[in-house]
Scaffold this motif. Sequence first.
Motif, PDB file in Angstrom:
ATOM      1  N   PHE A 148       0.847  -1.192   0.000  1.00  0.00           N
ATOM      2  CA  PHE A 148       0.000   0.000   0.000  1.00  0.00           C
ATOM      3  C   PHE A 148       0.883   1.243   0.000  1.00  0.00           C
ATOM      4  N   THR A 149       0.570   2.182  -0.895  1.00  0.00           N
ATOM      5  CA  THR A 149       1.342   3.412  -1.029  1.00  0.00           C
ATOM      6  C   THR A 149       0.497   4.626  -0.665  1.00  0.00           C
ATOM      7  N   LYS A 150       1.173   5.776  -0.547  1.00  0.00           N
ATOM      8  CA  LYS A 150       0.518   7.082  -0.365  1.00  0.00           C
ATOM      9  C   LYS A 150      -0.310   7.159   0.913  1.00  0.00           C
ATOM     10  N   LEU A 151       0.160   6.505   1.981  1.00  0.00           N
ATOM     11  CA  LEU A 151      -0.553   6.587   3.251  1.00  0.00           C
ATOM     12  C   LEU A 151      -0.554   8.003   3.803  1.00  0.00           C
ATOM     13  N   ASP A 152       0.380   8.833   3.339  1.00  0.00           N
ATOM     14  CA  ASP A 152       0.448  10.202   3.826  1.00  0.00           C
ATOM     15  C   ASP A 152      -0.577  11.118   3.160  1.00  0.00           C
ATOM     16  N   GLU A 153      -1.295  10.605   2.156  1.00  0.00           N
ATOM     17  CA  GLU A 153      -2.234  11.449   1.420  1.00  0.00           C
ATOM     18  C   GLU A 153      -3.689  11.216   1.831  1.00  0.00           C
ATOM     19  N   THR A 154      -3.901  10.477   2.911  1.00  0.00           N
ATOM     20  CA  THR A 154      -5.256  10.251   3.402  1.00  0.00           C
ATOM     21  C   THR A 154      -5.207  10.003   4.900  1.00  0.00           C
ATOM     22  N   VAL A 155      -6.349  10.103   5.546  1.00  0.00           N
ATOM     23  CA  VAL A 155      -6.442   9.767   6.975  1.00  0.00           C
ATOM     24  C   VAL A 155      -7.507   8.705   7.209  1.00  0.00           C
ATOM     25  N   CYS A 156      -8.003   8.114   6.123  1.00  0.00           N
ATOM     26  CA  CYS A 156      -9.046   7.100   6.215  1.00  0.00           C
ATOM     27  C   CYS A 156      -8.550   5.840   5.509  1.00  0.00           C
ATOM     28  N   TYR A 157      -8.342   4.758   6.268  1.00  0.00           N
ATOM     29  CA  TYR A 157      -7.637   3.585   5.742  1.00  0.00           C
ATOM     30  C   TYR A 157      -8.516   2.336   5.645  1.00  0.00           C
ATOM     31  N   GLY A 158      -9.821   2.521   5.713  1.00  0.00           N
ATOM     32  CA  GLY A 158     -10.708   1.366   5.684  1.00  0.00           C
ATOM     33  C   GLY A 158     -10.605   0.557   4.408  1.00  0.00           C
ATOM     34  N   SER A 159     -10.384   1.233   3.259  1.00  0.00           N
ATOM     35  CA  SER A 159     -10.283   0.518   1.993  1.00  0.00           C
ATOM     36  C   SER A 159      -9.133  -0.474   2.001  1.00  0.00           C
ATOM     37  N   LEU A 160      -8.018  -0.101   2.627  1.00  0.00           N
ATOM     38  CA  LEU A 160      -6.872  -1.009   2.730  1.00  0.00           C
ATOM     39  C   LEU A 160      -7.265  -2.253   3.510  1.00  0.00           C
ATOM     40  N   ILE A 161      -7.869  -2.021   4.656  1.00  0.00           N
ATOM     41  CA  ILE A 161      -8.213  -3.137   5.537  1.00  0.00           C
ATOM     42  C   ILE A 161      -9.261  -4.027   4.877  1.00  0.00           C
ATOM     43  N   ASN A 162     -10.175  -3.425   4.129  1.00  0.00           N
ATOM     44  CA  ASN A 162     -11.201  -4.218   3.444  1.00  0.00           C
ATOM     45  C   ASN A 162     -10.579  -5.253   2.517  1.00  0.00           C
ATOM     46  N   GLN A 163      -9.538  -4.856   1.785  1.00  0.00           N
ATOM     47  CA  GLN A 163      -8.918  -5.794   0.840  1.00  0.00           C
ATOM     48  C   GLN A 163      -8.200  -6.922   1.571  1.00  0.00           C
ATOM     49  N   VAL A 164      -7.554  -6.581   2.677  1.00  0.00           N
ATOM     50  CA  VAL A 164      -6.852  -7.616   3.454  1.00  0.00           C
ATOM     51  C   VAL A 164      -7.855  -8.627   4.004  1.00  0.00           C
ATOM     52  N   LEU A 165      -8.970  -8.132   4.522  1.00  0.00           N
ATOM     53  CA  LEU A 165      -9.984  -9.017   5.084  1.00  0.00           C
ATOM     54  C   LEU A 165     -10.704  -9.815   4.003  1.00  0.00           C
ATOM     55  N   GLN A 166     -10.986  -9.164   2.871  1.00  0.00           N
ATOM     56  CA  GLN A 166     -11.775  -9.802   1.824  1.00  0.00           C
ATOM     57  C   GLN A 166     -10.975 -10.856   1.057  1.00  0.00           C
TER      58      GLN A 166
END
Length: 361
Positions: free
Chosen positions: A304-322
């Motif tokens: 996952f890249t560009k973590l500094d350009e957002t403060v909402c990370y649910g989309s990342l976690i959704n992919q890991v869980l899904q």
Amino acid sequence: MRIKLYRGASLKEVLDRVKAELGSEAVLLSSRNLGPREATAVEKVEVSVAVEGHQALPSSEKGGFDERLTLSRIEKNIAHIKAMMTISQAKERIPLAIHTNPELRLFFQRIMSSGVEERLALELMTRLIGRLPEDSPNGLVQSELVRLLKEVLVVSPKPGQERIRWALVGPTGAGKTTTLAKLAAHFALTQGRSTALITVDTYRLAAADQLKAYARLMGLDLTVAFNRDELRQALRENRDKEVILLDTAGRSQHHLLNMNELKMLVREVEDLKHWLVLPATTKDQDMASACEKFMELGLNGLIFTKLDETVCYGSLINQVLQYRLPVAYLTAGQRVPEDIEPATQERLLRLVLNDALSHKG
């Protein structure tokens, strides 16, 4: 509301500068001590401030107004509101225990507020409730939630001294080339391993030049392969290298011809691992679509890249869980090689629980 980041040697120094520039209208949002990778002799703390209305914010190299972060904070506030509405309106879908147990309710709210999909959040909470005794003492909910998340938030083990053959794949603009340069610097400069770079990204005019500049600075060889024959030749010439990193062109997961071309290219490399690179700023639906299509390559995990350009990370976690794919690395920023870190469960836990986690379990 407009937001600006300030950095300085001490909290007092930064707040004095904020007061001098913005006056009494500035609102302190947050402050933090900079980590070892970020801190310098003159920058040890960071403060986030906001000004209501249309007051102009002074710009600086490190503290200019970042509209993307402002929009991300708005998205996070919207996610929080949606979480509260879900809890209050969907009683038929949410277990009674969440409504009646304040601690369960709090953590469900945090998970939903981070942007985790409702279905996945409910699955997590249902599993959590099944692990709890009827009268759970204070603190048990959090410790059990941490244990559960550590079971489902899988990270890739750090590579040892085995031979590495990695390809970075993903949609256009994901940050593959910069991430490849960061990995090359880690293996070649930090670990001292013989490393070769190969790019098959001949679609973007500046892509090869960008990677060539990185390779030159690091004293590494870069080969540009325009077709399968040239890729085979590059692999033969570098077969003795401990590490070979392959940069690929950005591919739309919706473009069948491009995806088939990518499949044929990566098949040329024996024992190749495929890492899907996704920016944290990508919408959840687009990220899920990319995961589904690139899975056809036989993915080994996610970066996952560009973590500094957002403060909402649910989309990342959704992919890991899904998709049950392990996370290998996280990047935040353009600096090579500093702005990359191996993924850890603790880091993912903080993302999913909005940094509100005290480490237990």
